[in-house]
Design a protein around this motif. Structure first.
Motif, PDB file in Angstrom:
ATOM      1  N   PHE A  26      -1.197  -5.520   8.875  1.00 60.61           N
ATOM      2  CA  PHE A  26      -1.231  -6.504   7.054  1.00 60.61           C
ATOM      3  C   PHE A  26      -2.511  -6.018   6.032  1.00 60.61           C
ATOM      4  CE2 PHE A  26      -1.802 -10.649   8.842  1.00 60.61           C
ATOM      5  CZ  PHE A  26      -2.727 -10.876   7.466  1.00 60.61           C
ATOM      6  N   LEU A  27      -3.655  -6.479   7.396  1.00 59.35           N
ATOM      7  CA  LEU A  27      -5.016  -6.759   6.646  1.00 59.35           C
ATOM      8  C   LEU A  27      -5.579  -5.264   6.408  1.00 59.35           C
ATOM      9  CD1 LEU A  27      -7.904  -8.137   5.696  1.00 59.35           C
ATOM     10  CD2 LEU A  27      -8.064  -8.550   8.431  1.00 59.35           C
ATOM     11  N   ILE A  28      -5.148  -4.636   6.900  1.00 59.57           N
ATOM     12  CA  ILE A  28      -5.651  -3.028   7.197  1.00 59.57           C
ATOM     13  C   ILE A  28      -5.229  -2.734   5.519  1.00 59.57           C
ATOM     14  CG2 ILE A  28      -5.294  -0.574   7.869  1.00 59.57           C
ATOM     15  CD1 ILE A  28      -5.553  -1.653  10.761  1.00 59.57           C
ATOM     16  N   GLY A  29      -4.395  -2.889   5.142  1.00 62.19           N
ATOM     17  CA  GLY A  29      -3.527  -1.629   4.582  1.00 62.19           C
ATOM     18  C   GLY A  29      -3.962  -2.810   3.020  1.00 62.19           C
ATOM     19  N   VAL A  30      -4.343  -3.859   3.272  1.00 61.57           N
ATOM     20  CA  VAL A  30      -4.838  -4.817   1.554  1.00 61.57           C
ATOM     21  C   VAL A  30      -6.360  -3.995   2.179  1.00 61.57           C
ATOM     22  CG1 VAL A  30      -5.673  -6.655   1.349  1.00 61.57           C
ATOM     23  CG2 VAL A  30      -3.478  -6.956   1.941  1.00 61.57           C
ATOM     24  N   LEU A  31      -6.956  -4.032   2.185  1.00 60.78           N
ATOM     25  CA  LEU A  31      -8.244  -3.068   2.378  1.00 60.78           C
ATOM     26  C   LEU A  31      -8.403  -1.890   2.422  1.00 60.78           C
ATOM     27  CD1 LEU A  31     -10.311  -4.517   5.786  1.00 60.78           C
ATOM     28  CD2 LEU A  31     -10.256  -5.592   3.646  1.00 60.78           C
ATOM     29  N   LEU A  32      -7.223  -0.969   2.653  1.00 58.30           N
ATOM     30  CA  LEU A  32      -7.377   0.319   2.217  1.00 58.30           C
ATOM     31  C   LEU A  32      -6.587   0.833   0.440  1.00 58.30           C
ATOM     32  CD1 LEU A  32      -5.256   2.001   5.321  1.00 58.30           C
ATOM     33  CD2 LEU A  32      -7.780   2.087   4.085  1.00 58.30           C
ATOM     34  N   VAL A  79      -7.931   0.156  -5.849  1.00 58.51           N
ATOM     35  CA  VAL A  79      -8.297  -0.873  -6.908  1.00 58.51           C
ATOM     36  C   VAL A  79      -9.517  -0.222  -7.074  1.00 58.51           C
ATOM     37  CG1 VAL A  79      -9.370  -2.571  -7.898  1.00 58.51           C
ATOM     38  CG2 VAL A  79      -7.344  -2.506  -5.666  1.00 58.51           C
ATOM     39  N   GLN A  80     -11.086  -0.014  -6.106  1.00 54.05           N
ATOM     40  CA  GLN A  80     -12.125  -0.061  -7.069  1.00 54.05           C
ATOM     41  C   GLN A  80     -12.145   1.543  -6.937  1.00 54.05           C
ATOM     42  OE1 GLN A  80     -14.600  -1.409  -3.428  1.00 54.05           O
ATOM     43  NE2 GLN A  80     -13.792  -3.793  -4.205  1.00 54.05           N
ATOM     44  N   LEU A  81     -12.148   1.845  -5.765  1.00 53.05           N
ATOM     45  CA  LEU A  81     -12.003   4.408  -6.083  1.00 53.05           C
ATOM     46  C   LEU A  81     -11.342   4.587  -7.364  1.00 53.05           C
ATOM     47  CD1 LEU A  81     -13.408   5.122  -2.380  1.00 53.05           C
ATOM     48  CD2 LEU A  81     -15.178   5.012  -4.531  1.00 53.05           C
ATOM     49  N   GLN A  82      -9.865   3.669  -6.848  1.00 57.57           N
ATOM     50  CA  GLN A  82      -9.225   4.649  -8.150  1.00 57.57           C
ATOM     51  C   GLN A  82      -8.726   6.530  -7.580  1.00 57.57           C
ATOM     52  OE1 GLN A  82      -9.326   3.387 -11.523  1.00 57.57           O
ATOM     53  NE2 GLN A  82      -9.260   1.425 -11.804  1.00 57.57           N
ATOM     54  N   TRP A  83      -8.412   6.331  -6.182  1.00 57.59           N
ATOM     55  CA  TRP A  83      -8.308   7.687  -5.661  1.00 57.59           C
ATOM     56  C   TRP A  83      -6.873   7.486  -5.092  1.00 57.59           C
ATOM     57  CZ3 TRP A  83     -12.294   8.965  -1.414  1.00 57.59           C
ATOM     58  CH2 TRP A  83     -14.289   8.888  -2.362  1.00 57.59           C
ATOM     59  N   LEU A  84      -6.314   6.534  -4.540  1.00 54.90           N
ATOM     60  CA  LEU A  84      -5.038   6.861  -4.702  1.00 54.90           C
ATOM     61  C   LEU A  84      -3.860   5.742  -4.941  1.00 54.90           C
ATOM     62  CD1 LEU A  84      -5.084   7.677  -0.812  1.00 54.90           C
ATOM     63  CD2 LEU A  84      -4.649   9.734  -2.470  1.00 54.90           C
ATOM     64  N   PRO A  85      -2.458   5.495  -5.113  1.00 50.55           N
ATOM     65  CA  PRO A  85      -1.565   5.003  -5.416  1.00 50.55           C
ATOM     66  C   PRO A  85      -1.150   3.418  -4.498  1.00 50.55           C
ATOM     67  CG  PRO A  85      -0.755   6.890  -5.174  1.00 50.55           C
ATOM     68  CD  PRO A  85      -2.184   7.609  -5.103  1.00 50.55           C
ATOM     69  N   SER A  86      -1.036   2.637  -5.116  1.00 45.59           N
ATOM     70  CA  SER A  86      -1.045   1.726  -3.965  1.00 45.59           C
ATOM     71  C   SER A  86       0.234   1.162  -3.842  1.00 45.59           C
ATOM     72  CB  SER A  86      -1.647   0.528  -4.785  1.00 45.59           C
ATOM     73  OG  SER A  86      -1.226   0.046  -5.697  1.00 45.59           O
ATOM     74  N   ASN A  87       1.318   1.328  -4.574  1.00 48.17           N
ATOM     75  CA  ASN A  87       2.266   0.962  -4.308  1.00 48.17           C
ATOM     76  C   ASN A  87       3.986   2.442  -4.345  1.00 48.17           C
ATOM     77  OD1 ASN A  87       4.110  -0.053  -6.360  1.00 48.17           O
ATOM     78  ND2 ASN A  87       2.093  -0.252  -6.708  1.00 48.17           N
ATOM     79  N   GLY A  88       5.199   2.563  -3.768  1.00 51.75           N
ATOM     80  CA  GLY A  88       6.286   2.995  -4.094  1.00 51.75           C
ATOM     81  C   GLY A  88       5.709   4.371  -3.165  1.00 51.75           C
ATOM     82  N   VAL A 144       3.387  -4.609   2.508  1.00 51.52           N
ATOM     83  CA  VAL A 144       1.790  -4.072   1.836  1.00 51.52           C
ATOM     84  C   VAL A 144       2.668  -2.905   0.657  1.00 51.52           C
ATOM     85  CG1 VAL A 144       0.125  -3.690   1.862  1.00 51.52           C
ATOM     86  CG2 VAL A 144       1.325  -5.166   3.940  1.00 51.52           C
ATOM     87  N   PHE A 145       2.825  -1.917   0.635  1.00 52.04           N
ATOM     88  CA  PHE A 145       2.940  -1.243  -0.281  1.00 52.04           C
ATOM     89  C   PHE A 145       4.041  -0.798  -1.116  1.00 52.04           C
ATOM     90  CE2 PHE A 145      -0.322   0.259   2.752  1.00 52.04           C
ATOM     91  CZ  PHE A 145      -1.281   0.588   2.513  1.00 52.04           C
ATOM     92  N   ASN A 146       5.212  -1.545  -0.827  1.00 53.61           N
ATOM     93  CA  ASN A 146       6.355  -1.534  -1.366  1.00 53.61           C
ATOM     94  C   ASN A 146       7.236  -0.372  -0.957  1.00 53.61           C
ATOM     95  OD1 ASN A 146       8.285  -2.703  -3.130  1.00 53.61           O
ATOM     96  ND2 ASN A 146       7.269  -2.188  -5.076  1.00 53.61           N
ATOM     97  N   PHE A 173       7.938  -1.245  13.807  1.00 50.05           N
ATOM     98  CA  PHE A 173       7.195  -1.757  13.495  1.00 50.05           C
ATOM     99  C   PHE A 173       6.973  -1.814  11.824  1.00 50.05           C
ATOM    100  CE2 PHE A 173       7.541  -2.590  17.851  1.00 50.05           C
ATOM    101  CZ  PHE A 173       8.032  -3.627  17.400  1.00 50.05           C
ATOM    102  N   SER A 174       7.011  -0.483  11.333  1.00 51.37           N
ATOM    103  CA  SER A 174       7.176  -0.373  10.269  1.00 51.37           C
ATOM    104  C   SER A 174       7.169  -1.471   8.902  1.00 51.37           C
ATOM    105  CB  SER A 174       7.545   1.221   9.457  1.00 51.37           C
ATOM    106  OG  SER A 174       8.923   1.440   8.978  1.00 51.37           O
ATOM    107  N   ILE A 175       8.064  -2.534   8.975  1.00 49.99           N
ATOM    108  CA  ILE A 175       8.256  -3.663   8.376  1.00 49.99           C
ATOM    109  C   ILE A 175       7.163  -3.385   7.623  1.00 49.99           C
ATOM    110  CG2 ILE A 175       9.009  -5.756   7.677  1.00 49.99           C
ATOM    111  CD1 ILE A 175      11.255  -5.202  10.241  1.00 49.99           C
ATOM    112  N   ILE A 176       6.017  -4.320   8.059  1.00 49.11           N
ATOM    113  CA  ILE A 176       4.780  -5.092   7.551  1.00 49.11           C
ATOM    114  C   ILE A 176       3.541  -4.118   6.245  1.00 49.11           C
ATOM    115  CG2 ILE A 176       2.042  -5.662   8.057  1.00 49.11           C
ATOM    116  CD1 ILE A 176       3.234  -7.010  10.732  1.00 49.11           C
ATOM    117  N   THR A 177       4.076  -2.695   6.988  1.00 50.80           N
ATOM    118  CA  THR A 177       3.422  -1.772   5.830  1.00 50.80           C
ATOM    119  C   THR A 177       3.673  -1.260   4.560  1.00 50.80           C
ATOM    120  OG1 THR A 177       2.528  -0.430   8.127  1.00 50.80           O
ATOM    121  CG2 THR A 177       2.762   0.674   5.837  1.00 50.80           C
ATOM    122  N   GLU A 178       5.973  -1.675   5.362  1.00 49.46           N
ATOM    123  CA  GLU A 178       6.345  -1.164   4.270  1.00 49.46           C
ATOM    124  C   GLU A 178       6.869  -2.272   2.646  1.00 49.46           C
ATOM    125  OE1 GLU A 178      10.157  -0.101   5.300  1.00 49.46           O
ATOM    126  OE2 GLU A 178       9.739   1.972   6.596  1.00 49.46           O
TER     127      GLU A 178
END
Length: 325
Positions: free
Chosen positions: A144-150, A156-165, A267-269, A260-265
């Protein structure tokens, strides 16, 4: 070979029956489906009718036999939360989870195996030291921390990729995929990378350690004495024998990606089975929880069977006489 396959199939059936029993016990000890379906204003007669319709007034053995029979057909009843068939809910979510896991597995394998080989062949180089340091960080950090950092860096900062969905998807027969659209590819990159990092570092370190061990074997020394080129020795002999234990771990890790994709799913909805399971636990929605448990166990059993069969392709010693042991 046939005896080996039959033995593995019997073991798989035994495992699935055990998992089915555990899933069935959820209905007995977690929540009350009658109260969830009937509501607070239901009369005793209505409650009794619902209990009869669900088969809860039958014996324990009869209920379990019915549960197994329905599970074999992919039926787990009605979701207590969404009032829809569980099989329909899973059918909608399975493509998203399998797509995410497949992309993560490809990323992990494509990056990990070459890095592991490089780290074994160039042990003292700066690149190897950097790769091992990064792999240690990847193993240590929680998903979950890796996901939040990415998300923080690339969304957020670079705005290259979407964060959810999941982004735009297209239907191919009865399957939905986002890999055929640019928006879908952009949405899958961050969650897939998050899911792949731990598996990537684990496989890379395993390939490196196995490669170093194989390179010390006598047949590698004989191959060098025969004058074979380094390419033939490293990739024709050493890497092929390195892949035997790697296949085992990789197969199990592919199952872990799905389970165990539960956490990733979360974090990224990501609208997959993991997010559906989290929502079911919060309700609690026992039919969905039981179906998820059985489906994930089936995936693990199938992957283990495939891994066992791949041994016969990679390791000729098993085809000669070791397959029945």
């Amino acid at each position: 070979m046939l005896v080996f396959i039959l033995r593995r199939l019997v073991q798989a059936v035994a495992v699935m029956l055990t998992v089915a029993f555990v899933a069935f016990m959820l209905f007995q000890f977690v929540g009350d489906p009658v109260a969830s379906l009937a509501g607070q204003d239901a009369t005793p007669e209505q409650r009794q009718q619902i209990r009869h319709d669900l088969g809860l007034d039958r014996s324990f053995v009869a209920q379990f036999a019915t549960f197994v029979g329905n599970a074999v057909q992919g039926e787990f009843g009605i979701s207590l939360q969404q009032r829809r068939k569980v099989s329909s809910l899973l059918a909608e979510r399975v493509p998203a989870t399998l797509e995410l896991s497949a992309v993560a597995a490809v990323i992990a394998l494509v990056v990990a195996i070459p890095l592991g080989v490089y780290a074994a062949l160039r042990r003292g180089s700066v690149g190897t030291q950097i790769a091992m340091a990064v792999s240690l960080i990847g193993v240590s950090l929680p998903t979950f921390l890796i996901g939040v950092l990415l998300i923080l860096v690339f969304a957020v900062q670079l705005q290259w990729l979407p964060s959810n969905g999941r982004g735009d998807v297209v239907a191919v027969g009865g399957w939905t995929t986002g890999l055929l659209t640019l928006d879908g590819l952009r949405h899958v990159l961050l969650p897939a990378l998050t899911l792949a990092i731990y598996q990537l570092t684990l496989i890379m370190r395993l390939v490196r350690s196995e490669m170093l061990e194989v390179l010390r074997a006598d047949y590698i020394k004989f191959a060098k004495a025969r004058g074979l080129s380094n390419r033939a020795i490293y990739f024709g002999h050493a890497l092929k024998n390195t892949l035997v234990p790697v296949i085992t771990v990789t197969g199990l890790q592919v199952g872990s990606l799905i389970a165990f994709s539960i956490i990733t799913e979360t974090v990224f909805n990501w609208p997959g089975m993991g997010l559906l399971f989290i929502q079911a636990v919060q309700f609690p929605d026992i039919p969905v929880m039981a179906a998820y448990l059985c489906l994930i166990s089936l995936i693990f059993v199938v992957i283990n069977l495939v891994v066992d069969l791949l041994y016969f392709v990679v390791d000729p010693r098993l085809r000669v006489g070791g397959g029945a042991h």
